[in-house]
Every structure is written in C-alpha cells, then in structure tokens.
Design a protein around this motif. Structure first.
Motif, mmCIF file in Angstrom:
data_model
loop_
_atom_site.group_PDB
_atom_site.id
_atom_site.type_symbol
_atom_site.label_atom_id
_atom_site.label_comp_id
_atom_site.label_asym_id
_atom_site.label_seq_id
_atom_site.Cartn_x
_atom_site.Cartn_y
_atom_site.Cartn_z
ATOM 1 N N SER A 10 1.658 -18.302 -6.006
ATOM 2 C CA SER A 10 0.731 -18.636 -4.921
ATOM 3 C C SER A 10 -0.609 -19.024 -5.506
ATOM 4 C CB SER A 10 0.568 -17.437 -3.986
ATOM 5 O OG SER A 10 -0.442 -17.711 -3.041
ATOM 6 N N SER A 11 -1.230 -20.033 -4.892
ATOM 7 C CA SER A 11 -2.558 -20.450 -5.353
ATOM 8 C C SER A 11 -3.636 -19.524 -4.869
ATOM 9 C CB SER A 11 -2.840 -21.884 -4.867
ATOM 10 O OG SER A 11 -2.788 -21.934 -3.449
ATOM 11 N N ASP A 12 -3.335 -18.693 -3.946
ATOM 12 C CA ASP A 12 -4.323 -17.786 -3.379
ATOM 13 C C ASP A 12 -4.189 -16.439 -4.080
ATOM 14 O OD1 ASP A 12 -5.320 -17.002 0.033
ATOM 15 O OD2 ASP A 12 -6.054 -16.274 -1.896
ATOM 16 N N ALA A 13 -5.096 -16.166 -5.027
ATOM 17 C CA ALA A 13 -5.023 -14.916 -5.790
ATOM 18 C C ALA A 13 -5.234 -13.706 -4.895
ATOM 19 C CB ALA A 13 -6.059 -14.927 -6.910
ATOM 20 N N LYS A 14 -6.091 -13.858 -3.893
ATOM 21 C CA LYS A 14 -6.352 -12.739 -2.990
ATOM 22 C C LYS A 14 -5.104 -12.375 -2.203
ATOM 23 C CE LYS A 14 -9.435 -11.211 0.703
ATOM 24 N NZ LYS A 14 -10.584 -11.587 1.570
ATOM 25 N N ARG A 15 -4.379 -13.431 -1.754
ATOM 26 C CA ARG A 15 -3.166 -13.166 -1.005
ATOM 27 C C ARG A 15 -2.128 -12.483 -1.891
ATOM 28 N NH1 ARG A 15 -1.052 -18.381 1.284
ATOM 29 N NH2 ARG A 15 -2.987 -18.180 2.492
ATOM 30 N N GLN A 16 -2.031 -12.912 -3.155
ATOM 31 C CA GLN A 16 -1.097 -12.259 -4.073
ATOM 32 C C GLN A 16 -1.449 -10.796 -4.266
ATOM 33 O OE1 GLN A 16 -0.771 -14.363 -7.781
ATOM 34 N NE2 GLN A 16 0.956 -15.583 -7.037
ATOM 35 N N GLY A 17 -2.744 -10.520 -4.383
ATOM 36 C CA GLY A 17 -3.154 -9.130 -4.539
ATOM 37 C C GLY A 17 -2.793 -8.301 -3.323
ATOM 38 N N THR A 18 -2.976 -8.879 -2.124
ATOM 39 C CA THR A 18 -2.613 -8.171 -0.897
ATOM 40 C C THR A 18 -1.111 -7.926 -0.842
ATOM 41 O OG1 THR A 18 -4.469 -9.213 0.259
ATOM 42 C CG2 THR A 18 -2.719 -8.246 1.617
ATOM 43 N N GLN A 19 -0.341 -8.930 -1.268
ATOM 44 C CA GLN A 19 1.105 -8.775 -1.266
ATOM 45 C C GLN A 19 1.549 -7.679 -2.226
ATOM 46 O OE1 GLN A 19 2.385 -12.759 -2.156
ATOM 47 N NE2 GLN A 19 2.453 -13.368 0.000
ATOM 48 N N ARG A 20 0.921 -7.618 -3.390
ATOM 49 C CA ARG A 20 1.278 -6.567 -4.358
ATOM 50 C C ARG A 20 0.953 -5.183 -3.800
ATOM 51 N NH1 ARG A 20 -0.772 -10.469 -8.163
ATOM 52 N NH2 ARG A 20 0.934 -11.244 -9.478
ATOM 53 N N LEU A 21 -0.198 -5.093 -3.139
ATOM 54 C CA LEU A 21 -0.547 -3.808 -2.529
ATOM 55 C C LEU A 21 0.452 -3.435 -1.445
ATOM 56 C CD1 LEU A 21 -4.447 -4.032 -2.246
ATOM 57 C CD2 LEU A 21 -3.116 -2.544 -3.748
ATOM 58 N N SER A 22 0.873 -4.420 -0.673
ATOM 59 C CA SER A 22 1.848 -4.153 0.381
ATOM 60 C C SER A 22 3.172 -3.675 -0.198
ATOM 61 C CB SER A 22 2.072 -5.415 1.223
ATOM 62 O OG SER A 22 0.870 -5.846 1.811
ATOM 63 N N VAL A 23 3.615 -4.344 -1.261
ATOM 64 C CA VAL A 23 4.859 -3.926 -1.907
ATOM 65 C C VAL A 23 4.721 -2.531 -2.498
ATOM 66 C CG1 VAL A 23 6.435 -4.415 -3.814
ATOM 67 C CG2 VAL A 23 5.635 -6.266 -2.360
ATOM 68 N N GLY A 24 3.600 -2.274 -3.145
ATOM 69 C CA GLY A 24 3.374 -0.946 -3.707
ATOM 70 C C GLY A 24 3.358 0.128 -2.638
ATOM 71 N N PHE A 25 2.717 -0.179 -1.502
ATOM 72 C CA PHE A 25 2.693 0.784 -0.401
ATOM 73 C C PHE A 25 4.100 1.021 0.133
ATOM 74 C CE2 PHE A 25 2.542 1.587 4.192
ATOM 75 C CZ PHE A 25 1.813 2.775 4.204
ATOM 76 N N GLY A 26 4.867 -0.062 0.317
ATOM 77 C CA GLY A 26 6.231 0.088 0.808
ATOM 78 C C GLY A 26 7.103 0.895 -0.133
ATOM 79 N N LEU A 27 6.988 0.615 -1.427
ATOM 80 C CA LEU A 27 7.770 1.373 -2.405
ATOM 81 C C LEU A 27 7.347 2.835 -2.413
ATOM 82 C CD1 LEU A 27 9.904 1.382 -4.611
ATOM 83 C CD2 LEU A 27 8.137 0.721 -6.251
ATOM 84 N N GLY A 28 6.053 3.089 -2.254
ATOM 85 C CA GLY A 28 5.587 4.470 -2.201
ATOM 86 C C GLY A 28 6.163 5.227 -1.017
ATOM 87 N N VAL A 29 6.229 4.561 0.148
ATOM 88 C CA VAL A 29 6.820 5.194 1.333
ATOM 89 C C VAL A 29 8.296 5.503 1.097
ATOM 90 C CG1 VAL A 29 7.429 4.814 3.755
ATOM 91 C CG2 VAL A 29 5.159 4.186 2.931
ATOM 92 N N VAL A 30 9.011 4.547 0.504
ATOM 93 C CA VAL A 30 10.437 4.758 0.233
ATOM 94 C C VAL A 30 10.639 5.929 -0.734
ATOM 95 C CG1 VAL A 30 12.472 3.734 -0.870
ATOM 96 C CG2 VAL A 30 11.115 2.396 0.743
ATOM 97 N N LEU A 31 9.823 5.981 -1.779
ATOM 98 C CA LEU A 31 9.961 7.073 -2.756
ATOM 99 C C LEU A 31 9.591 8.416 -2.135
ATOM 100 C CD1 LEU A 31 8.544 5.395 -5.989
ATOM 101 C CD2 LEU A 31 10.924 5.907 -5.433
#
Length: 734
Positions: A10-31
């Motif tokens: 993605s050309s939008d670094a901010k959006r990528q950072g938000t996506q990574r945080l979202s994935v990290g949050f989701g994985l944390g909930v699953v764990l």
C-alpha cells in the motif's frame, strides 16, 4: 487474496500501520480466548489413568536423574510406545516449576503447546494465502476447537504433536533462511515427542521429497541444468531441507523406540476382556463408526464418543472449497504449492495413522488423527474467506457499473471482509465453543470418589477394585490421604476377586467403567451396595456385613449416622432435591417449583440410589420393609400411563402405574436385612419437553420427578407426605 495485510504493498504508510495494529489486536483477542479455554480451571478435573502413569514415570525419572551425572540425564527420561523423552522432559520441567497441584503440573506443558499452536497457525494461514484474514480465522477456529482444547488440557503429547505439525508446515511454506535452520532441530524434537509423531514426520518427508524432485525436474527440463546442480538449487528453496530434517527424524524413531512393535499386543489384551464376558466395543480404524468420530473430532467434539452433525458437513464443504481455491484458483503467488502442502498436512497424517492402526491391529481413537486438525482448519478458513471476498468484488463491480467507486470505499473492503469473516466464523464455531467449554470436565471424578472411600473406610480396611485402571486412579488419590492404604485389583478375574475378599473380614470394593463383565456383576451383587456416582459408572460396595460396620469401634457412633449427618440427611428418608452422595446414575440436577417444592427428574430409563435404613429397622433385619415415594410422571399427552418398576438389591419389588400429577405411592413389602438398600427405578418410557412443547429448548428425556423416598416398616401405617394421598400395593392416587 487481497484482504487485510495482503502482500500487495500500500502507498499509504499510515493505513498499513493501522492495518498492522488491527491484525495485532485481532491476534491478541484470539490468543486471549485460547488461553482462557486452556488454562481456566486447569487443575479442577481429576487426573486419569494415563496422566497418573506418566506422572509416576516422571517422578521415578526425577529421582534417577538426581543420582546420575548430567551426561546420563537424557537416557534416564522414560519412553514408551507412544510417548517420547521430550514429552516427559516437558512434564518434568512443569512438575519442577509448579509442584502442586499435580493436576496443573501434569497439564502445564500441553496447555502451553496448545496456546503456541494457535499463534503458529495464524502465520501458517497468512503465509499460505498472503492474507492475514485467513490466518486470523484459522487461529480463531483452532482456539475454540474442542479437540485441540481437550488435548491442550490433558497431560499427554498430542497438543505438542499438533504444534510440531503446524511448525513443520510453516517452515515448508516459508522457505527463508530462518526456517531452513529451524527445521532440523524441529525434526529432531518431533521425533523425541514419541512414536505418535511418526505420521507427521512421514508427511513432511514425503511432501518435501516430492517437492524437491519436482523442482529438480523443472530446473533440468527448463534451464538445462545438470541433475546435480538442479538438486542443489531445489534444496535451496527450503522444502528439500524439510524433507531431510523429517527423514532424519524418521531414522531416529527406531533407535528411540525399539519396542514399538509391542503395540500389536494391545488388541490381544482387549480381546481377552471381551472373551471373559466384557462388553468393550473395539472401533476398527476403517469402520463407519471410526470415520464418524474422526469427522466429529475435526469439527464439533473433542471426545472419542462424538458424532458428526450438520455443522460437521459445513466444515467439510468449506475445507473442500479452500483446497480447490488454493490448488486451482491461484489465490496468490505460490498458492498452488501452498495448497499441496496444506492439503497434504491435513490428509496424510490422518491417512497414515489409519493405515498404521490397521497394520498393527489396533483400535481407533480420535487422538491418533489429531495431527491433521491444524491444516484442516486452514483449509476451512480459506473456504470461508474466499467466497466472502468474491461476493464483495462482485458487489464492487456492480457498483462501478452504475457509478464511480471511490478510493475510500475500496479501502473499506479489506476491513469489511474481516468483519464478515469473523461473523461467519463465530456462527460456525458456536457448537465447538460449547463443546470446548464442557468436554474437558467430562472426566471421571477420581479425586471425589477417593474422598468418598476415605470418608467411609476405617484404618486397616483395604480397597479392592474390579479392574487395574480403577486401582491406579483411586490408589493415587487415596495414598495422598493415607499412605498406608492397601489397594488391590481383581484384574477382571473372578477367582482373584474371591481370593482378595476372603483375606479380609471387611473391605471396600469399587467398580468403575463401562466394561461390565456379566460373571463379575453377579459377584458384586452379593456385596452390600453403598453408593454410586455417574462418572465412569462408579459404584462402591462393602464386604462383608455393612450393618455390623455401622457400629464398628473407631467411628464414635453409627457409620450411617455420621455420614448422613454430614449430608444433612435423615436415615430412612432421601430428600432427592438435597441428596448427592447416595444418588447413582440417571438423575438430573435439583429443580424448584414456584411454590418452593424441590425435586429431581429421573432423566433416564433407569435411575439408581442407595437408601439408608432407619436405625431401629436396621436392627431388625427380618422385618419386611416398604418404600414410600412422592413423585409425578412427566406430563405426556400421547403416551400411555407411566409405569415404574422398583428393584431393591437386585430383586423386583413392585411395578407401579402412575396417575398424572404429584402423588404418594407405597411399594409392596420386601425383605432386605441390609443397612443400605440399592434401589433402582426402571421406567416404561421417557419423553423430552421439546417433544411436547416445540418452544421449549429442553432436550432431556424425562420419566418422572421425585421429591422424596422414604423407607419404613411394612407393619406400620404409612404416613402421608404433605400434599399427597396415600396408596399401597402398586396402586396410586393423586
């Protein structure tokens, strides 16, 4: 796939950072969810046979290691036909770290392995499809998988084997330098888990070898390289390293487990029990019942007694869709190779175990095929996410046909995919979630049964069990309460059982399990029945005269008075809503009517209890007795009047026909002479409330509700229980 955190940059670094945080949050909930299901109440269920045997082996190894030099420590670790030294090393470390309670120490290492497998499966799903959404869904499904939860909460190596399968699959899919380095110690560690890991290593070796040969052929035909150079080039992809590491692990297995052929003898031992009159049902690997249990274990149940449901077939359809999507639709770069590995790690460990069990003439159990679960759930996750993404793309094209699709709307599609996939996954995982919350506790309560025996026995009175595994389980907990207690097993042999009871003037006899041998049941009927518990069909008997024991020295009074006083019960009266200790199988939990009346439903065709005789009646063993029951039949609209057959100490006393509503009935007189009578109620029919009222969610098969059971002398006039009328001789009134 182009869902959340797709490989497309993605050309939008901010959006990528938000996506990574979202994935990290989701994985944390699953764990967090996975950790809750695996560690909550880890020490509450009692240890059972295999866990206790493994724990004793670890204690013996710890004592040997304390006296041996460090160079000999590995050799002192136990190993058997299913479990290897690495498994026992994990048990030893957990025992050293936790100590008490032993239940938590025995299960700590499998619980940690189960939690780690959930995290690893996220990376497997993401690597196979270049989609973090698939990884999150796969990890979430594994987190609530009842099979994975059950074996993550049990002191056995199967959670570690599932972790090893997921790690080997991740190394094969990744192919980077770190995976090529990690795969060799991983192959060695997998072999050290035990012979149970052999199909996993065989799968990795076979798939890795085929991938390496295919890469060699392609390089030789396309690039004109020599076979030697083509082989070295193919090895650099990483899949050749997986084949080598798994192959080395397979070569190590015969050295670690030279007596693995002994597995063939197990079938002979089980057949001996059947020949001696047992009713043990052996499930052969390729039978319809085994395949039904296999499908149930991968989807909705973690117990070997589970059956496939409609939800199971939904899982299968999604897994097939996922395999097709990976192998033929090219979801991402390299998805076809990934599909081969994921499908192979699903099918080959399962098929390999079924073949091995057939070759060794061994029965089937769902634990053997559990290694295929992680890859199966990855396929299910792909089959769940792929159609959602396709539908969203179709919607986007339709929208573009009638108007312009903004960049913001396109940016929301990955997030919408995640939300929809999560909602569908939650609905799909609901049956598994319920099973994961309940099934780990569906074990025999050996600790509670041992507490019951300890509360009743006097010093010097031994415990004799019908079978060896009950002796191991009860002996483990009894010796923690009294190190000097004697525990003997009759080993299903009538001559040994009679020999053991003839040695002692007084002894307690326990029978448990569903392998009731007819010839041994006759011997048990000659003993005084004391109590029953529903878990593992536990029954406790006394040899020889329980009435004499009631006044034995050392009790400070009559044994029955002491025991029943602790329960708040009155001798001769069983308030079924309050009683627990003296209730056998067939009863539901206590319920209360709006007017305050408490009762229990007989929720089976057969309900049992032990009823203590009043002290004065116990002193007159020849005097006839009667039972007075306050009960009401289940209010069926289309069945004949309920009939209940009353059996006392193995003899039918009366058959009663019940009128609608609450009533008091009195049985025909009978003679007993025992201080405790074993009472069995057998019913003509049962019906579920849901069958009468479709709006009810109650699926229990109910026969009759009992409020109270009284024992009295047949010579006395029965007193009416408040709210009911009196009848006798098998007749009843409202």
């Amino acid at each position: 796939m182009t869902s959340l955190l797709s490989s497309t940059p993605s050309s939008d670094a901010k959006r990528q950072g938000t996506q990574r945080l979202s994935v990290g949050f989701g994985l944390g909930v699953v764990l967090l969810l996975a950790a809750t299901l695996r560690f909550d109440g880890l020490s509450e269920p009692s240890l059972w046979l295999d866990e206790i045997l493994h724990l004793e082996m670890v204690r013996t190894a710890a004592a040997a290691m304390a006296e041996a030099p460090p160079s000999e420590w590995f050799g002192t670790l136990p190993r058997d036909r299913e479990n290897g030294p690495l498994y026992y090393l994990g048990q030893l470390l957990a025992l050293w770290l936790v100590g008490e309670p032993l239940e938590a120490a025995a299960r700590l290492a499998p619980a940690l392995a189960g939690l780690a497998a959930v995290a690893v499966l996220f990376f497997v799903g993401r690597r196979a499809t270049q989609s973090a959404t698939v990884g999150l869904v796969a990890a979430g499904l594994l987190a609530v998988s009842p099979l994975h939860v059950v074996y993550s909460r049990e002191g056995r190596p199967y959670a570690a084997v599932m972790l090893a399968a997921a790690l080997l699959l991740l190394c094969a899919l990744d192919g980077r330098r770190w995976s090529r380095v990690l795969v060799y110690p991983l192959g060695l560690a997998t072999a050290c888990l035990g012979a149970v890991a052999a199909p996993v290593l065989g799968t990795a070796a076979a798939l890795g070898g085929l991938s390496w040969l295919a890469a060699c052929w392609w390089s030789w035909r396309r690039d004109g390289e020599s076979l030697g150079r083509a082989g070295r080039s193919a090895l650099a992809t990483g899949r050749g390293h997986v084949a080598l590491a798994a192959g080395l692990g397979l070569l190590l297995l015969p050295w670690l487990f030279p007596e693995v052929q002994g597995i063939r003898a197990v079938r002979g031992e089980e057949a001996r029990e059947v020949d001696h009159g047992g009713d043990l049902a052996i499930t052969t690997p390729w039978s319809e019942q085994a395949l039904d249990r296999l499908l149930a274990s991968l989807t909705v149940s973690g117990l070997d007694s589970g059956s496939a449901t409609a939800a199971s077939w939904v899982f299968v359809v999604l897994a097939v869709w996922g395999a097709v999507a990976l192998l033929w639709r090219r979801l991402s770069a390299g998805s076809r190779r990934s599909g081969v590995w994921v499908a192979g790690f699903c099918l080959l460990p399962i098929g390999g175990w079924l073949v091995l069990l057939h070759l060794y003439d061994h029965w089937y159990n769902v634990r053997y095929t559990s290694a295929g679960l992680p890859a199966f759930l990855v396929l299910v996750a792909v089959g769940l996410v792929d159609p959602i993404e396709r539908l969203l793309r179709v919607g986007e094209r339709l929208q573009a046909r009638f108007g312009r699709v903004s960049a913001r709307e396109r940016a929301w599609r990955p997030a919408l995919t995640v939300v929809l996939a999560a909602l569908v996954a939650l609905q799909l995982a609901t049956p598994g979630w319920r099973a994961a919350r309940a099934e780990p506790w569906q074990k025999p309560d050996w600790r509670g049964n041992a507490d019951l025996v300890a509360a009743l026995r006097l010093p010097g009175e031994p415990l004799i069990t019908r079978d060896p595994w009950a002796a191991v389980c009860l002996g483990h907990y009894l010796r923690r309460l009294d190190p000097d207690v004697e525990v003997h097993s009759a080993d299903y042999e009538l001559a040994r059982a009679e020999s053991l009871t003839s040695r002692y003037p007084r002894a307690w006899v326990a029978a448990a399990g569903h392998r009731r041998a007819a010839w041994l049941e006759g011997w048990l009927q000659g003993l005084d029945f004391v109590a029953a518990r529903p878990g593992a069909d536990f029954r406790l008997f006394f040899h020889s005269d329980f009435t004499a024991l009631a006044s034995a020295p050392g009790r400070g009074g009559a044994l029955l008075a002491v025991v029943l006083a602790e329960l708040g019960l009155e001798p001769g009266v069983d308030e079924l809503a309050e009683s627990e200790l003296l209730l056998g199988p067939g009863w539901s939990s206590s319920e209360r009517q709006p007017d305050g009346l408490t009762f229990r439903w007989a929720a089976s065709a057969r309900a049992e209890l032990a009823l203590a005789a009043p002290v004065d009646l116990a002193e007159r063993p020849d005097e006839p007795r009667t039972l007075r029951l306050r009960l009401r039949p289940f209010p069926s609209q289309n069945l004949p009047p309920q009939q209940v057959t009353v059996t006392v100490n193995g003899e039918v006393v009366d058959t009663l026909e019940l009128a609608p509503g609450w009533q008091q009935v009195t049985t025909a007189p009978y003679r007993s002479g025992r201080a405790l009578d074993h009472v069995v109620f057998t019913f003509a029919w049962q019906q579920a409330p849901r069958d009468v009222d479709p709006s009810s969610g109650d699926r229990r098969r109910l026969a009759a509700a009992f409020d109270r059971v009284d024992m009295g002398s047949a010579a006395s006039t029965p007193e009416a229980i408040p709210g009911g009328a009196t009848s006798s001789g098998g007749e009843s009134t409202k």
